[in-house]
Design a protein around this motif. Structure first.
Motif, short mmCIF file in Angstrom:
data_model
loop_
_atom_site.label_atom_id
_atom_site.label_comp_id
_atom_site.label_asym_id
_atom_site.label_seq_id
_atom_site.Cartn_x
_atom_site.Cartn_y
_atom_site.Cartn_z
N LYS A 1 1.01 -5.73 -24.36
CA LYS A 1 2.41 -6.07 -24.61
C LYS A 1 2.92 -5.35 -25.86
CE LYS A 1 5.52 -9.97 -24.11
NZ LYS A 1 5.64 -11.41 -23.82
N MET A 2 2.09 -5.31 -26.91
CA MET A 2 2.47 -4.61 -28.13
C MET A 2 2.69 -3.13 -27.85
SD MET A 2 0.30 -4.10 -31.69
CE MET A 2 -0.97 -3.14 -30.85
N PHE A 3 1.78 -2.53 -27.08
CA PHE A 3 1.86 -1.11 -26.76
C PHE A 3 3.12 -0.80 -25.95
CE2 PHE A 3 0.83 2.64 -24.17
CZ PHE A 3 0.38 3.51 -25.15
N VAL A 4 3.40 -1.62 -24.94
CA VAL A 4 4.56 -1.40 -24.09
C VAL A 4 5.85 -1.50 -24.88
CG1 VAL A 4 5.92 -2.44 -22.22
CG2 VAL A 4 3.47 -2.09 -21.93
N HIS A 5 5.98 -2.53 -25.71
CA HIS A 5 7.20 -2.69 -26.50
C HIS A 5 7.30 -1.61 -27.58
CE1 HIS A 5 8.67 -6.17 -24.48
NE2 HIS A 5 7.60 -6.89 -24.74
N ALA A 6 6.17 -1.14 -28.07
CA ALA A 6 6.18 -0.06 -29.05
C ALA A 6 6.74 1.21 -28.42
CB ALA A 6 4.76 0.19 -29.58
N MET A 7 6.27 1.54 -27.23
CA MET A 7 6.74 2.74 -26.55
C MET A 7 8.23 2.63 -26.22
SD MET A 7 4.23 4.83 -26.53
CE MET A 7 3.97 4.12 -28.16
N SER A 8 8.65 1.44 -25.82
CA SER A 8 10.06 1.25 -25.48
C SER A 8 10.95 1.42 -26.70
CB SER A 8 10.27 -0.15 -24.88
OG SER A 8 9.52 -0.29 -23.69
N SER A 9 10.57 0.80 -27.82
CA SER A 9 11.41 0.88 -29.02
C SER A 9 11.43 2.28 -29.61
CB SER A 9 10.92 -0.12 -30.07
OG SER A 9 9.65 0.24 -30.59
N ALA A 10 10.31 3.00 -29.47
CA ALA A 10 10.23 4.35 -30.02
C ALA A 10 11.23 5.28 -29.37
CB ALA A 10 8.81 4.90 -29.84
N GLN A 11 11.53 5.06 -28.09
CA GLN A 11 12.39 5.98 -27.35
C GLN A 11 13.76 5.40 -27.03
OE1 GLN A 11 12.01 8.96 -27.30
NE2 GLN A 11 10.44 9.77 -25.96
N MET A 12 14.08 4.23 -27.56
CA MET A 12 15.34 3.60 -27.20
C MET A 12 16.55 4.51 -27.47
SD MET A 12 16.87 1.07 -25.86
CE MET A 12 15.79 -0.33 -25.89
N GLY A 13 16.58 5.13 -28.65
CA GLY A 13 17.69 6.02 -28.98
C GLY A 13 17.80 7.17 -27.99
N GLY A 14 16.66 7.75 -27.63
CA GLY A 14 16.65 8.84 -26.66
C GLY A 14 17.07 8.40 -25.28
N PHE A 15 16.64 7.19 -24.87
CA PHE A 15 16.99 6.68 -23.55
C PHE A 15 18.50 6.44 -23.44
CE2 PHE A 15 12.55 4.59 -22.87
CZ PHE A 15 12.00 5.83 -22.71
N VAL A 16 19.08 5.84 -24.48
CA VAL A 16 20.53 5.59 -24.48
C VAL A 16 21.29 6.90 -24.44
CG1 VAL A 16 22.47 4.67 -25.81
CG2 VAL A 16 20.35 3.35 -25.64
N ALA A 17 20.85 7.86 -25.26
CA ALA A 17 21.52 9.17 -25.30
C ALA A 17 21.42 9.87 -23.95
CB ALA A 17 20.93 10.03 -26.40
N PHE A 18 20.26 9.78 -23.30
CA PHE A 18 20.10 10.39 -21.98
C PHE A 18 21.06 9.75 -20.98
CE2 PHE A 18 17.95 10.05 -17.78
CZ PHE A 18 18.08 11.38 -17.40
N ALA A 19 21.14 8.43 -20.99
CA ALA A 19 22.03 7.72 -20.07
C ALA A 19 23.48 8.12 -20.26
CB ALA A 19 21.87 6.21 -20.25
N GLU A 20 23.85 8.46 -21.49
CA GLU A 20 25.23 8.81 -21.80
C GLU A 20 25.52 10.30 -21.61
OE1 GLU A 20 26.21 5.41 -25.20
OE2 GLU A 20 25.55 7.42 -25.82
N ALA B 1 11.82 15.35 -18.45
CA ALA B 1 10.77 14.92 -19.38
C ALA B 1 11.42 14.63 -20.73
CB ALA B 1 9.70 15.99 -19.52
N ILE B 2 11.43 13.37 -21.12
CA ILE B 2 12.01 12.97 -22.41
C ILE B 2 10.88 12.86 -23.42
CG2 ILE B 2 13.27 11.17 -23.65
CD1 ILE B 2 14.73 10.55 -21.04
N GLU B 3 10.90 13.76 -24.39
CA GLU B 3 9.81 13.88 -25.36
C GLU B 3 10.36 14.35 -26.70
OE1 GLU B 3 6.43 13.52 -24.78
OE2 GLU B 3 6.14 13.70 -22.61
N HIS C 1 19.53 18.07 -26.00
CA HIS C 1 19.16 17.29 -27.18
C HIS C 1 19.71 15.89 -27.03
CE1 HIS C 1 19.75 15.70 -31.33
NE2 HIS C 1 18.47 16.00 -31.35
N LEU C 2 18.88 14.90 -27.37
CA LEU C 2 19.28 13.51 -27.20
C LEU C 2 19.56 12.82 -28.53
CD1 LEU C 2 16.83 12.48 -24.32
CD2 LEU C 2 19.22 13.20 -24.15
N SER C 3 18.51 12.54 -29.29
CA SER C 3 18.68 11.79 -30.53
C SER C 3 17.53 12.10 -31.47
CB SER C 3 18.73 10.29 -30.22
OG SER C 3 18.75 9.51 -31.39
N GLY C 4 17.84 12.42 -32.73
CA GLY C 4 16.79 12.72 -33.69
C GLY C 4 15.88 13.82 -33.19
#
Length: 346
Positions: free
Chosen positions: A153-172, A281-283, A334-337
Motif C-alpha cells: 500500500k505504501m509503495f502504490v500510494h508513493a508511485m501515485s503521488s510521485a506522478q500526480m502532477g504529470g498525470f494531471v498535466a497529461f490529462a489536460e 510512456a510517462i517518465e 512536456h508535462l510537469s517538472g
C-alpha cells in the motif's frame, strides 16, 4: 562592462555534499505529520509542537528543527524562539497535508521508510551493479513488496503521488479528440485513469495491474466517484495481453526494466492499439544532451538501487525503440517538472 567573478567557490560542493541533512529534516517533518497537524491547528508554538509530536529533545533542538524548516520555506514563523508561532507555507499546506486530495507526501514517506537507507549503499551498487534494497539477500523486488500488504500500500500510494502532477498535466495537455478508450498498463492505484476521466469525461479508462492491486485501485475509484468511467482489470502485462484501447499508457513502468524487457512491453502496447492509436510512456525523460534533467538521471540511479538493471532514458532512446517495434511517428510532450510523455503513434 562588469567582469564576471570566476573565483573558485566551495559553496555548491558543500550544499550538495550536505544535502542529506536538508532531505532528512523534511522527511522527518513528514514522518511526524507536522504539516498535517499545522493545517488542522493553523498556528502552533514550538512547545505546542514539541508536546504534540512527543519530542524528548531539548527546546533548543526543537527551535533548530522548526527554524530550519522556516529557512527552507516549508513553514512560516512570527516571533522568535519562545514567542514564535509557526504555520504552513503555501506549498506545504496544499501538498503535504494528508487530509487534502492534493497530498504528494506518499513518495516522500517511502523515501524516508525505504530509500534513504538504501541510497547509503550507492557506492556498492555502482561497484557491483546489484540492487541495494530488500533484495540484497535474494528474491525479486516486486514479489517482496507484494508479499507485505502494508509495504504494498505504501509503495502504490508513493508511485501515485510521485506522478500526480504529470498525470494531471497529461490529462489536460494531450489531444484526446480522436480517441474514446484508454488502458493504463501497470495502473497501480488507477490515478492516471482517474485524472484522464476527470478532465476528459468522454474517455472510458481501464487500469490494468496485478490482482493484488485491485482492492487499492477500486478503493481509489470509489473515492473519486468515477466507477462509470474507470474500471480496474486484473492481469500480468508479461503473461497476459494488454486490454485493447485507443491509447495505452505506462506511467513509471519502462524505467523498471532493462532494454530487452522495455522492448517486450512496448511491443505488447503496440499489439493492444488500433492503427492511429497512441502509446504513451510517462517518465522523467532525460534530455538528449544529458545535462538538464538531473532528477531524471538520479531516478535512473534509483533504478540501480531498486532493480539493478532498470534505467531512465532519453527521447532519442524512445525513438529508437518505437521505430524498431514499428510505430509510425513519435513526439515528446512536456508535462510537469522533470516529467514528460514520450508518445508513439501506430
Amino acid at each position: 562592462m562588469e567582469q564576471q567573478n570566476t573565483s573558485p567557490s566551495p559553496a555548491t560542493i558543500m550544499q550538495i555534499g550536505s544535502g542529506f541533512w536538508a532531505s532528512k529534516v523534511l522527511l522527518a517533518a513528514i514522518n511526524f505529520e507536522l504539516f498535517t497537524k499545522l493545517a488542522f491547528r493553523q498556528t502552533m508554538t514550538a512547545i505546542e509542537i514539541k508536546n504534540e509530536l512527543n519530542l524528548n529533545c531539548s527546546d533548543r533542538n526543537v527551535f533548530d528543527f522548526l527554524d530550519t524548516l522556516t529557512g527552507f520555506g516549508f513553514v512560516n514563523r512570527e516571533g522568535v524562539l519562545e514567542t514564535a508561532k509557526y504555520s504552513n507555507g503555501i506549498d506545504t499546506d496544499v501538498f503535504l497535508d494528508k487530509n487534502k486530495p492534493t497530498y504528494v507526501g506518499g513518495i516522500l514517506e517511502m523515501m524516508n521508510e525505504r530509500l534513504y537507507d538504501f541510497w547509503g549503499n550507492l557506492e556498492e551498487g555502482l561497484l557491483t551493479g546489484k540492487p541495494q534494497n530488500e533484495t540484497k539477500v535474494g528474491g525479486n523486488l516486486f514479489e517482496k513488496i507484494y508479499d507485505d500488504a502494508d509495504r504494498l500500500k505504501m509503495f502504490v500510494h508513493a508511485m501515485s503521488s510521485a506522478q500526480m502532477g504529470g498525470f494531471v498535466a497529461f490529462a489536460e495537455k494531450f489531444d484526446f479528440s480522436e480517441y474514446k478508450t484508454l488502458t493504463d498498463a501497470g495502473g497501480s492505484a488507477a490515478m492516471l485513469s482517474l485524472m484522464v476521466a476527470k478532465h476528459q469525461p468522454q474517455i472510458t479508462c481501464v487500469s490494468f495491474d496485478l490482482s493484488a492491486i485491485a482492492p487499492i485501485a477500486n478503493e481509489t475509484i470509489q473515492q473519486f466517484a468515477l466507477s462509470n468511467s474507470v474500471k480496474s482489470v486484473s492481469g500480468d502485462f508479461f503473461s497476459d495481453p494488454i486490454p485493447h484501447a485507443d491509447v495505452v499508457t505506462m506511467g513509471n513502468i519502462l524505467h523498471d526494466w532493462d532494454e530487452e524487457t522495455k522492448l517486450i512491453l512496448i511491443q505488447k502496447a503496440y499489439n493492444a492499439l488500433p492503427t492511429g492509436g497512441a502509446f504513451v510512456a510517462i517518465e522523467n525523460i532525460i534530455d538528449d544532451e544529458r545535462k538538464e534533467n538531473v532528477f531524471g538521471m538520479m531516478m535512473s540511479l534509483n533504478m540501480l538501487i531498486e532493480t539493478g538493471n532498470g534505467f531512465n532514458f532519453t527521447f532519442s532512446d524512445f525513438n529508437k525503440w518505437a521505430e524498431k517495434i514499428g510505430f509510425k511517428s513519435t513526439e515528446l510532450l512536456h508535462l510537469s517538472g522533470p516529467t514528460s510523455a514520450a508518445i508513439a503513434y501506430k
